[in-house]
Scaffold this motif. Structure first.
Motif, PDB file in Angstrom:
ATOM      1  N   TRP A 103      64.825 -20.455 -84.599  1.00  0.00           N
ATOM      2  CA  TRP A 103      63.646 -21.111 -84.040  1.00  0.00           C
ATOM      3  C   TRP A 103      63.780 -21.051 -82.530  1.00  0.00           C
ATOM      4  CZ3 TRP A 103      66.456 -22.649 -88.211  1.00  0.00           C
ATOM      5  CH2 TRP A 103      65.773 -22.801 -89.423  1.00  0.00           C
ATOM      6  N   ASP A 104      62.868 -21.676 -81.813  1.00  0.00           N
ATOM      7  CA  ASP A 104      62.901 -21.606 -80.347  1.00  0.00           C
ATOM      8  C   ASP A 104      64.263 -21.954 -79.766  1.00  0.00           C
ATOM      9  OD1 ASP A 104      60.380 -20.778 -80.250  1.00  0.00           O
ATOM     10  OD2 ASP A 104      59.467 -22.695 -79.691  1.00  0.00           O
ATOM     11  N   GLU A 105      64.790 -23.110 -80.163  1.00  0.00           N
ATOM     12  CA  GLU A 105      66.056 -23.551 -79.567  1.00  0.00           C
ATOM     13  C   GLU A 105      67.216 -23.529 -80.545  1.00  0.00           C
ATOM     14  OE1 GLU A 105      65.494 -27.449 -77.968  1.00  0.00           O
ATOM     15  OE2 GLU A 105      64.422 -26.728 -76.217  1.00  0.00           O
ATOM     16  N   TRP A 106      66.947 -23.192 -81.792  1.00  0.00           N
ATOM     17  CA  TRP A 106      67.981 -23.291 -82.812  1.00  0.00           C
ATOM     18  C   TRP A 106      68.182 -21.981 -83.548  1.00  0.00           C
ATOM     19  CZ3 TRP A 106      71.092 -27.494 -83.478  1.00  0.00           C
ATOM     20  CH2 TRP A 106      70.692 -28.675 -82.830  1.00  0.00           C
TER      21      TRP A 106
END
Lengths: 402, 263
Positions: free
Chosen positions: A93-96
């Motif tokens: 995901w965006d940050e993960w």
């Protein structure tokens, strides 16, 4: 559950023709010129290995990888073994970034030894340098930020280190009984380990800071009596290990540092590998590169004290307590990717030398020829390497990649 | 820009243009051509493509490599790129991440899938061959304006098109070239041909770009690039396929997690 679905998806995917298959099959020959210390050990060995790899990517960008491994060995029953190197599902995901399943994870920067690298168990029967690893079950979540990446690891399920069997070379003098393995944790192999790592880079600096709590990948070897026969049994402590790794890259220079502090395995100790690498480009008016390496190895436990008392206490020893590593890497940068790496670890106290040579060259499109040689010279009785002082060897491997 | 002025057709503008052109030094005109070429190739955002690299030796024997290349355009600094090797099969999944910079050396990380190891590598090896090909790393890296000083030499035809000929001298001291002579077509400012001169000043290699296609109605990319080494007689052909622009890639697709994602 997602993991189970992913594996099911991976297995079902061939029907849809969406799985990418690759991998290799390799034949290996080893020759030991010196007579073994134990006459049950062999003088030469043939072996076959097979490692296919299946990869699938879904439309949402998630993916799964499955990499089983099989080796069949002529003499050593312990070296004939099967492992699942990797079987995991990944999504970002965006940050993960989340990864579930069996994986291999590498941490660190130095070449002569890998102190900081601790997630995976070493598949010791595979290679002498300890760079071959067993697949580790894990839940790994990486949190990616502007200020660096934080990796969280939950590691359920311990993998025992593999050791050469009675008929194999490169082993301890007494037979090692893996079935007699003991654990500090009452949960034994079911103990859940945890690890955390922060890594980032700023300009020319790359660095990582890590902590591991759980069952040590490196066992102490304790002598035990079994039916009036003396054997060695691995003992796995619960440890805390904090590690730091730093690399400074500037021009043709790489400066490297790895340090650890480990508690819970006898006395708390520290160890360091630090050094540098310099590369000369386009040497001898060719396209070849020559890299020279120097590293210093330190271990606060000391090493040259292999007496009966330390042995019966089951103390851990490092063969690299105050050693230097000198190496050279020669890359032809040709179509066949020809590469030669030579190195020696020299014990500054005893003068013992472990010399290694590795070379490889692609043949045509799908074949690769690799050679490896190890020579142990000047090894005194009290050095931990004394058990393998007669185990100099030359290895030739021919692999077919598909 | 010059086209538009002329099309307005006012005598004043034309006269001003002529005198400006007269006063311009070859260095200024050379730089102006490079800046215009760069301007026309600004704003594409991100791209992915498949690259076949055909290596040919002196006797004509061929070997092919397949690579996946993703690029992210950054306006404030050099581009980011990720190259993933598909073949030869023994290096499948090996990936190279590059953060190029306008003036400084690039930052590069190499991912070795067999060991799962990410390695920061020295990036000053500008002149070394890329994968045993006739392309050096610097020939394939992002062509930022500040990486050269320029000089306009004249007009000449190349690939059947009227071209500007400019000389460019690398500013990086690690470059393997004393100079490059580049032919850019006057209609679209696309590189048609480049001669590379080695450290002794002798002609070493010639690059020819062809089969240009336009994407997003604006950006031109060559379908074929051929590098011929005049010294060794070897050559390398790059065939670009499946170009895609605006896939919505972000900086997250160009970090160390993305490197490992390749395998």
């Amino acid at each position: 559950m997602r993991y189970a679905l992913a594996i099911t998806g991976l297995l079902a995917a061939p029907l849809a023709g969406a799985v990418e298959w690759s991998g290799y099959v390799a034949g290996e020959a080893r020759l030991f010129p010196s007579a073994p210390l134990d006459d049950r050990q062999h003088d030469g060995n043939l072996s076959l290995s097979f490692q296919p790899e299946a990869y699938h990517e879904w439309d949402d960008g998630s993916s799964a990888l499955f990499v089983p491994f099989l080796r069949i060995d002529q003499h050593d029953a312990e070296r004939t073994h099967f492992d699942v190197r990797e079987a995991f599902w990944r999504k970002s995901w965006d940050e993960w970034e989340l990864r579930l399943g069996l994986r291999k994870v590498y941490w660190g920067v130095t070449e002569s030894q890998h102190l900081v690298d601790i997630i995976n168990q070493t598949d010791m029967v595979e290679s002498f340098d300890g760079e071959e690893k067993l697949g580790q079950p894990m839940i790994n979540a990486a949190w990616v930020n502007d200020w660096g990446t934080l990796d969280f690891f939950v590691l359920p399920g311990f993998r025992e280190r593999t050791f050469a069997g009675t008929r194999g070379r490169l082993r301890t003098p007494l037979p090692l009984d893996e079935d007699a393995a003991e654990y500090e944790s009452g949960a034994e192999r079911a103990h859940v380990d945890y690890a955390l790592r922060y890594s980032h880079y700023v300009g020319n600096w790359d660095f990582g800071l890590s902590h591991f709590y759980g069952t040590s990948r490196e066992p102490r070897l304790k002598p035990t009596l079994d039916n009036l026969q003396l054997k060695l049994a691995p003992y796995y402590d619960l440890i805390h290990q904090t590690g730091v790794d730093v690399q400074y890259t500037n021009g043709s220079w790489l400066l490297k540092f790895e340090g650890i502090r480990r508690s819970g395995q006898g006395e708390t100790y520290g160890a360091i590998t630090t050094g540098l690498e310099y590369t000369f480009y386009q040497v001898f008016k060719s396209d070849a590169d020559l890299g020279v390496l120097f590293e210093y190895l330190y271990d606060s436990r000391g090493g040259n004290s292999l007496d009966l008392k330390t042995l019966f206490d089951g103390a851990t020893l490092s063969p690299f307590e105050n050693d230097i590593f000198l190496g050279a890497r020669f890359s032809l940068n040709d179509i066949q990717s020809t590469m030669l790496l030579a190195g020696a670890i020299i014990d500054t106290g005893s003068g013992a030398v472990a010399f290694g040579l590795e070379g490889e060259r692609r043949l045509g499109e799908n074949w690769k020829l690799s050679i490896e040689a190890r020579i142990f010279a000047n090894v005194p009785q009290e050095d931990p390497l004394t058990y393998i002082r007669k185990d100099d060897f030359l290895q030739v491997e021919l692999a077919y990649y598909f | 820009m010059f086209d538009r002025w002329i099309r307005t057709g006012t005598a004043v503008a034309l006269a001003a243009l002529c005198s400006a052109a007269m006063a311009q030094t070859p260095e200024e005109k050379g730089k102006e051509i490079a800046v215009e070429a760069d301007k026309r190739d600004t704003g594409w955002g991100d791209s992915t493509a498949t690259l076949s690299m055909i290596l040919r030796n002196q006797s004509g024997a061929e070997t092919t490599r397949e690579l996946q290349i993703s690029t992210l355009e950054l306006l404030e600094d050099g581009d980011k790129s990720l190259v993933v090797f598909d073949t030869p099969p023994d290096v499948k999944g090996t990936a190279l991440l590059t953060f190029s910079h306008r003036a400084a050396d690039d930052d590069q990380w190499l991912y070795l899938p067999a060991l799962k190891r990410v390695k920061r590598i020295a990036s000053n090896n500008q002149s070394g061959p890329f994968m045993g090909s006739e392309f050096a790393y610097e020939d394939l890296s992002s062509q930022e304006i500040d990486k050269f000083t320029y000089k306009y030499i004249g007009d000449e035809e190349a690939n059947g098109m009227p071209c500007f000929v400019i000389e460019r001298v690398p500013t990086n001291e690690n470059s393997g070239y004393t100079k490059q002579v580049a032919w850019l077509d006057q209609a679209e400012y696309r590189i048609q041909k480049v001669d590379f001169y080695d450290r002794k000043g002798d002609l070493m290699k010639t690059l020819t770009a062809s089969d240009y296609k336009q994407y997003l109605d604006k950006f031109w990319r060559p379908g074929r690039m051929e590098m011929v080494n005049h010294v060794t007689g070897k050559s390398t052909v790059l065939q670009w396929k499946d170009y895609q622009f605006g896939a919505g890639l972000s900086e997250r697709d160009f970090d160390q997690n993305a490197l490992k994602r390749a395998r």
